[in-house]
Each structure stands twice: as C-alpha cells, then as structure tokens.
Scaffold this motif. Structure first.
Motif, PDB file in Angstrom:
ATOM      1  N   ALA A 231      -5.431   4.222   8.207  1.00 16.65           N
ATOM      2  CA  ALA A 231      -5.904   3.271   7.194  1.00 16.65           C
ATOM      3  C   ALA A 231      -5.001   3.381   5.974  1.00 16.65           C
ATOM      4  CB  ALA A 231      -7.341   3.565   6.805  1.00 16.65           C
ATOM      5  N   SER A 232      -4.673   2.250   5.388  1.00 19.54           N
ATOM      6  CA  SER A 232      -3.846   2.290   4.192  1.00 19.54           C
ATOM      7  C   SER A 232      -4.587   1.694   3.002  1.00 19.54           C
ATOM      8  CB  SER A 232      -2.524   1.553   4.413  1.00 19.54           C
ATOM      9  OG  SER A 232      -2.708   0.150   4.461  1.00 19.54           O
ATOM     10  N   SER A 233      -4.193   2.120   1.839  1.00 23.34           N
ATOM     11  CA  SER A 233      -4.788   1.625   0.594  1.00 23.34           C
ATOM     12  C   SER A 233      -3.757   1.767  -0.513  1.00 23.34           C
ATOM     13  CB  SER A 233      -6.072   2.381   0.260  1.00 23.34           C
ATOM     14  OG  SER A 233      -5.821   3.765   0.187  1.00 23.34           O
TER      15      SER A 233
ATOM     16  N   GLY B 184     -10.484   8.140  -2.352  1.00 25.79           N
ATOM     17  CA  GLY B 184     -10.881   7.200  -1.316  1.00 25.79           C
ATOM     18  C   GLY B 184     -11.093   7.739   0.073  1.00 25.79           C
TER      19      GLY B 184
ATOM     20  N   GLN C  18      -4.976  12.732   4.306  1.00 24.43           N
ATOM     21  CA  GLN C  18      -4.482  11.581   3.563  1.00 24.43           C
ATOM     22  C   GLN C  18      -3.145  11.937   2.924  1.00 24.43           C
ATOM     23  OE1 GLN C  18      -6.009  10.185  -0.498  1.00 24.43           O
ATOM     24  NE2 GLN C  18      -7.034   8.767   0.879  1.00 24.43           N
TER      25      GLN C  18
ATOM     26  N   GLN D 280      -9.800  -0.131   1.967  1.00 24.04           N
ATOM     27  CA  GLN D 280      -8.913   0.420   2.972  1.00 24.04           C
ATOM     28  C   GLN D 280      -8.758  -0.575   4.108  1.00 24.04           C
ATOM     29  OE1 GLN D 280      -9.238   4.475   4.126  1.00 24.04           O
ATOM     30  NE2 GLN D 280      -9.961   5.169   2.133  1.00 24.04           N
ATOM     31  N   HIS D 281      -7.537  -0.690   4.599  1.00 23.05           N
ATOM     32  CA  HIS D 281      -7.209  -1.574   5.715  1.00 23.05           C
ATOM     33  C   HIS D 281      -6.844  -0.701   6.908  1.00 23.05           C
ATOM     34  CE1 HIS D 281      -6.872  -5.396   3.299  1.00 23.05           C
ATOM     35  NE2 HIS D 281      -6.943  -4.483   2.369  1.00 23.05           N
TER      36      HIS D 281
ATOM     37  N   THR E 253      -0.767   4.585   0.174  1.00 19.18           N
ATOM     38  CA  THR E 253      -1.585   5.722   0.618  1.00 19.18           C
ATOM     39  C   THR E 253      -2.004   5.508   2.067  1.00 19.18           C
ATOM     40  OG1 THR E 253      -2.441   6.039  -1.629  1.00 19.18           O
ATOM     41  CG2 THR E 253      -3.694   7.029   0.173  1.00 19.18           C
TER      42      THR E 253
ATOM     43  N   GLN F  35     -11.194   2.144  -3.532  1.00 22.52           N
ATOM     44  CA  GLN F  35     -10.011   1.530  -2.974  1.00 22.52           C
ATOM     45  C   GLN F  35     -10.347   0.885  -1.642  1.00 22.52           C
ATOM     46  OE1 GLN F  35      -6.564   4.288  -3.049  1.00 22.52           O
ATOM     47  NE2 GLN F  35      -8.034   5.741  -3.862  1.00 22.52           N
TER      48      GLN F  35
ATOM     49  N   HIS G  50       0.842  -1.206   0.000  1.00 22.96           N
ATOM     50  CA  HIS G  50       0.000   0.000   0.000  1.00 22.96           C
ATOM     51  C   HIS G  50       0.868   1.243   0.000  1.00 22.96           C
ATOM     52  CE1 HIS G  50      -3.942  -1.928   1.681  1.00 22.96           C
ATOM     53  NE2 HIS G  50      -3.568  -2.438   0.526  1.00 22.96           N
TER      54      HIS G  50
ATOM     55  N   SER H 102      -4.255   7.194   5.277  1.00 24.66           N
ATOM     56  CA  SER H 102      -5.257   8.155   5.751  1.00 24.66           C
ATOM     57  C   SER H 102      -5.326   8.088   7.270  1.00 24.66           C
ATOM     58  CB  SER H 102      -6.636   7.831   5.172  1.00 24.66           C
ATOM     59  OG  SER H 102      -6.617   7.853   3.756  1.00 24.66           O
TER      60      SER H 102
ATOM     61  N   SER I 183     -12.799  -4.356   7.667  1.00 19.08           N
ATOM     62  CA  SER I 183     -13.655  -4.090   6.523  1.00 19.08           C
ATOM     63  C   SER I 183     -14.459  -5.343   6.197  1.00 19.08           C
ATOM     64  CB  SER I 183     -12.806  -3.679   5.320  1.00 19.08           C
ATOM     65  OG  SER I 183     -13.618  -3.451   4.197  1.00 19.08           O
TER      66      SER I 183
END
Lengths: 117, 109
Positions: free
Chosen positions: A92-94, B95, A48, A106-107, A31, A104, A29, A33, B45
């Motif tokens: 959270a990452s993506s 996102g 982000q 997000q985890h 990105t 996307q 990942h 947030s 999620s």
C-alpha cells in the motif's frame, strides 16, 4: 495515472528458499507499507518504508526484510521460507509529504500470492 | 482480544436489502478505513473517516469516536456488492493500519 503495481502476481517456492516481491507506489506517493494476508484472515502489518528507511515494523521475524529505492519503489524479501509464509502479500502506498502524519489515504496493489510447497 | 473486531463474519442477503456491517476497535486511532476486497485479492478503499458520517452512492459509513464503533451500510444491495468488507484503523502516527478479519458479503439475485 498508474496506481500501485506489484510483481509478480503469483509465485511458488519451496521451503528454505528466498523470495523478493516488488512494489511501485502510486504516482506522487512516497511511503510504502507491506502487509501479509493469510487465507481467511485480515491483513497483518509487516513494515513501512519512508525516505528509504524502515519507519515502523510489525510483529514479524528478521527473515522479513525490505528496501525502498530513491524512486520510492520497494522490495520485500523473505529468507528461509516456511510453509506458514504462504499468503497474499499486499503493498500500500500513501503520501507523507504535504499531509499530516495521520489520516493518510492508502492505495493498495492487487497483491502477490506466494505459495510455499 | 483483537484490536479490531467486525461483525458479522458472514452475511447473506437478497438483492435490494439494506445491509449493515459493524466494526469495534479498542485502540486510539487517527482514522478508520472501510475497504472492499474482491476474490482476486485487490483492495479498494471505500471510506476514510475520523468523525461523523460519509456517503458515496449507495454506501454510507458512520463512526462514533466515543463508543469506538463504526458501521458500514449498503442500501439497495446488488449482487455486484458481493465481496469481503474490511474495517481497518490507522494508528496515531505514520498511517500503519490494523485490520479486522473482514465480513464476507454475498448478495443473491
């Protein structure tokens, strides 16, 4: 494959102090947030980061700042802490690269619980 | 008015009951997410959907784009389903997620 990791898990500070929270995104990942979740509320978007730059920002004052490193990990800094900053801070990452801009998955990490005395 | 509204805010059920949580939103979205949060704070999620219906085990999520409404259903509920269920919508770029307040679900044996 490690998921999103945040540190520390808990933190106690006093008013006026400064704090730094850390986040390592899920492998692959790029990105990150950050969200603030007050007790009994849904998370609120702080900002982000992508390619080491702040790409979007929510309605938070300049006391909240961040950074993303070349390895995609990120830090959230909060200056001049107020009692109202007490919350769970979620990262959270993506993945932006290789995906469309939208949609996307997000985890999320387990969060850092910040208490201000 | 919040951009994402969930109902009910609290839900208590007996084991085995069919559960429905609703989410309405007022903004344009790229996708809607259903998330589960346990007391420790971590968020998992469950679904990301932009149309139609998705199913995973006992969980089913539906979305109606025209009506800006989504539902999360749990069939044959179990005490381990007790958690906070959160609806979040993804903006049309990058996102960013906007969250509902969450629904606290308690399932009694």
């Amino acid at each position: 494959d490690a998921g999103v990791t945040q540190s520390p898990t808990h933190l106690i500070k006093t008013r006026g102090q400064q704090v730094t929270l850390r986040c390592s995104p899920k492998s692959g990942h790029d990105t990150v947030s950050w969200y603030q979740q007050a007790l009994g509320q849904g998370p609120q978007f702080i900002f982000q980061y992508y390619e080491e730059e702040e790409r979007q920002r929510g309605n938070f004052p300049d006391r909240f700042s961040g950074h993303q490193f070349p390895n995609y990990s990120s830090e959230l800094n909060v200056n001049a802490l107020l009692l109202g900053d007490s919350a769970l801070y979620l990262c959270a990452s993506s993945s932006f690269r290789g995906a469309t801009k939208s949609n996307q998955p997000q985890h999320f990490g387990d969060g850092t619980r910040l208490s201000i005395l | 008015k919040n951009e994402v509204e969930q109902s009910p805010q609290n839900l208590t059920a007996q084991e085995g009951e069919f559960i429905t949580i609703n989410c309405s939103y007022s903004v344009g979205i790229s996708a809607l997410h259903w998330l589960q949060q346990h007391p420790g704070g971590g968020i998992v999620s469950l679904f990301m959907l932009s149309s139609g219906k998705k199913k995973h085990g006992r969980l089913i999520a539906t979305i109606n784009i025209q009506e800006k409404h989504s539902s999360l259903h749990i069939t044959a509920s179990h005490p381990r389903d007790s958690a906070v269920y959160i609806c979040a919508v993804g903006s049309t770029s990058y996102g960013k997620l906007t969250f509902g307040q969450g629904t606290i679900l308690t399932v009694h044996p």
